[in-house]
Design a protein around this motif. Structure first.
Motif, PDB file in Angstrom:
ATOM      1  N   ALA A   1     -41.691 -23.093 -18.525  1.00 20.46           N
ATOM      2  CA  ALA A   1     -40.403 -23.787 -18.518  1.00 20.46           C
ATOM      3  C   ALA A   1     -40.180 -24.427 -19.878  1.00 20.46           C
ATOM      4  N   ASP A   2     -39.037 -24.141 -20.461  1.00 23.37           N
ATOM      5  CA  ASP A   2     -38.697 -24.588 -21.814  1.00 23.37           C
ATOM      6  C   ASP A   2     -37.980 -25.923 -21.752  1.00 23.37           C
ATOM      7  N   GLN A   3     -38.615 -26.937 -22.309  1.00 23.60           N
ATOM      8  CA  GLN A   3     -38.031 -28.271 -22.271  1.00 23.60           C
ATOM      9  C   GLN A   3     -37.085 -28.517 -23.442  1.00 23.60           C
ATOM     10  N   ILE A   4     -37.153 -27.675 -24.481  1.00 19.52           N
ATOM     11  CA  ILE A   4     -36.424 -27.957 -25.720  1.00 19.52           C
ATOM     12  C   ILE A   4     -35.143 -27.150 -25.827  1.00 19.52           C
ATOM     13  N   ASN A   5     -35.235 -25.873 -25.591  1.00 15.60           N
ATOM     14  CA  ASN A   5     -34.089 -24.989 -25.802  1.00 15.60           C
ATOM     15  C   ASN A   5     -33.541 -24.514 -24.467  1.00 15.60           C
ATOM     16  N   PRO A   6     -32.323 -24.921 -24.100  1.00 18.00           N
ATOM     17  CA  PRO A   6     -31.789 -24.543 -22.786  1.00 18.00           C
ATOM     18  C   PRO A   6     -31.460 -23.056 -22.659  1.00 18.00           C
ATOM     19  N   TYR A   7     -31.514 -22.344 -23.783  1.00 17.63           N
ATOM     20  CA  TYR A   7     -31.253 -20.903 -23.735  1.00 17.63           C
ATOM     21  C   TYR A   7     -32.521 -20.086 -23.915  1.00 17.63           C
ATOM     22  N   GLY A   8     -33.659 -20.761 -23.924  1.00 21.21           N
ATOM     23  CA  GLY A   8     -34.935 -20.079 -24.038  1.00 21.21           C
ATOM     24  C   GLY A   8     -35.322 -19.846 -25.484  1.00 21.21           C
ATOM     25  N   SER A   9     -36.560 -19.530 -25.688  1.00 21.09           N
ATOM     26  CA  SER A   9     -37.097 -19.389 -27.037  1.00 21.09           C
ATOM     27  C   SER A   9     -38.298 -18.459 -27.018  1.00 21.09           C
ATOM     28  N   PRO A  10     -38.551 -17.776 -28.119  1.00 20.74           N
ATOM     29  CA  PRO A  10     -39.776 -16.971 -28.198  1.00 20.74           C
ATOM     30  C   PRO A  10     -41.009 -17.778 -28.604  1.00 20.74           C
ATOM     31  N   HIS A  11     -40.846 -19.075 -28.838  1.00 16.91           N
ATOM     32  CA  HIS A  11     -41.938 -19.900 -29.345  1.00 16.91           C
ATOM     33  C   HIS A  11     -42.654 -20.628 -28.217  1.00 16.91           C
ATOM     34  N   PRO A  12     -43.920 -20.349 -28.010  1.00 13.97           N
ATOM     35  CA  PRO A  12     -44.648 -20.990 -26.904  1.00 13.97           C
ATOM     36  C   PRO A  12     -44.651 -22.519 -26.983  1.00 13.97           C
ATOM     37  N   TYR A  13     -44.618 -23.073 -28.188  1.00 17.52           N
ATOM     38  CA  TYR A  13     -44.721 -24.528 -28.315  1.00 17.52           C
ATOM     39  C   TYR A  13     -43.507 -25.265 -27.762  1.00 17.52           C
ATOM     40  N   GLU A  14     -42.435 -24.542 -27.508  1.00 13.88           N
ATOM     41  CA  GLU A  14     -41.240 -25.186 -26.944  1.00 13.88           C
ATOM     42  C   GLU A  14     -41.312 -25.308 -25.429  1.00 13.88           C
ATOM     43  N   TYR A  15     -42.313 -24.678 -24.839  1.00 13.08           N
ATOM     44  CA  TYR A  15     -42.425 -24.673 -23.388  1.00 13.08           C
ATOM     45  C   TYR A  15     -43.416 -25.745 -22.958  1.00 13.08           C
TER      46      TYR A  15
END
Length: 127
Positions: A100-114
């Motif tokens: 679950a991505d807490q930073i980007n509401p449209y998702g991200s390829p970066h694991p650190y954003e989850y």
């Protein structure tokens, strides 16, 4: 707080299909973008796909190596995100995680954003 549990992995022959599920608990599931990642032995965790939060129009993103073969979707009423995997290849063998991505509401390829991660489900594709 969101808890995630993946299921649906298994052993399949090349060319076959699997559908992974990620069941979430927590009241704010629909406010998170969700992603799928995978990690093969000896390799780094890599992005597979993401889908936006419930108000994001269902925007999806895919890694190039799964485009046209994998489809991500979510059912907010069931608090579940899915990964339909078709035309599987031996190189798809890995432990698959949802997050679950807490930073980007449209998702991200970066694991650190989850922020929240499941324990993973193993996918093994035989040749």
């Amino acid at each position: 707080q969101v808890s995630l549990v993946e299921s649906g992995g298994g052993l399949v022959q090349a060319g076959g299909s699997l559908r992974l599920s990620c069941a979430a608990s927590g009241r704010t599931f629909d406010s998170y973008a969700m992603g799928w990642f995978r990690q093969a032995p000896g390799k780094e965790r890599e992005f597979v796909s993401s889908i936006s939060w419930s108000g994001g129009g269902g925007s999806t993103h895919y890694a190039d190596f799964v485009k046209g073969r994998f489809t991500i979707s979510r059912d907010d009423a069931e608090k579940t995100v899915y990964l339909q995997m078709n035309s599987l290849k031996p190189e798809d063998t890995a432990l698959y995680f949802c997050a679950a991505d807490q930073i980007n509401p449209y998702g991200s390829p970066h694991p650190y954003e989850y922020k929240y991660w499941g324990q993973g489900t193993q996918v093994t594709v035989s040749s």
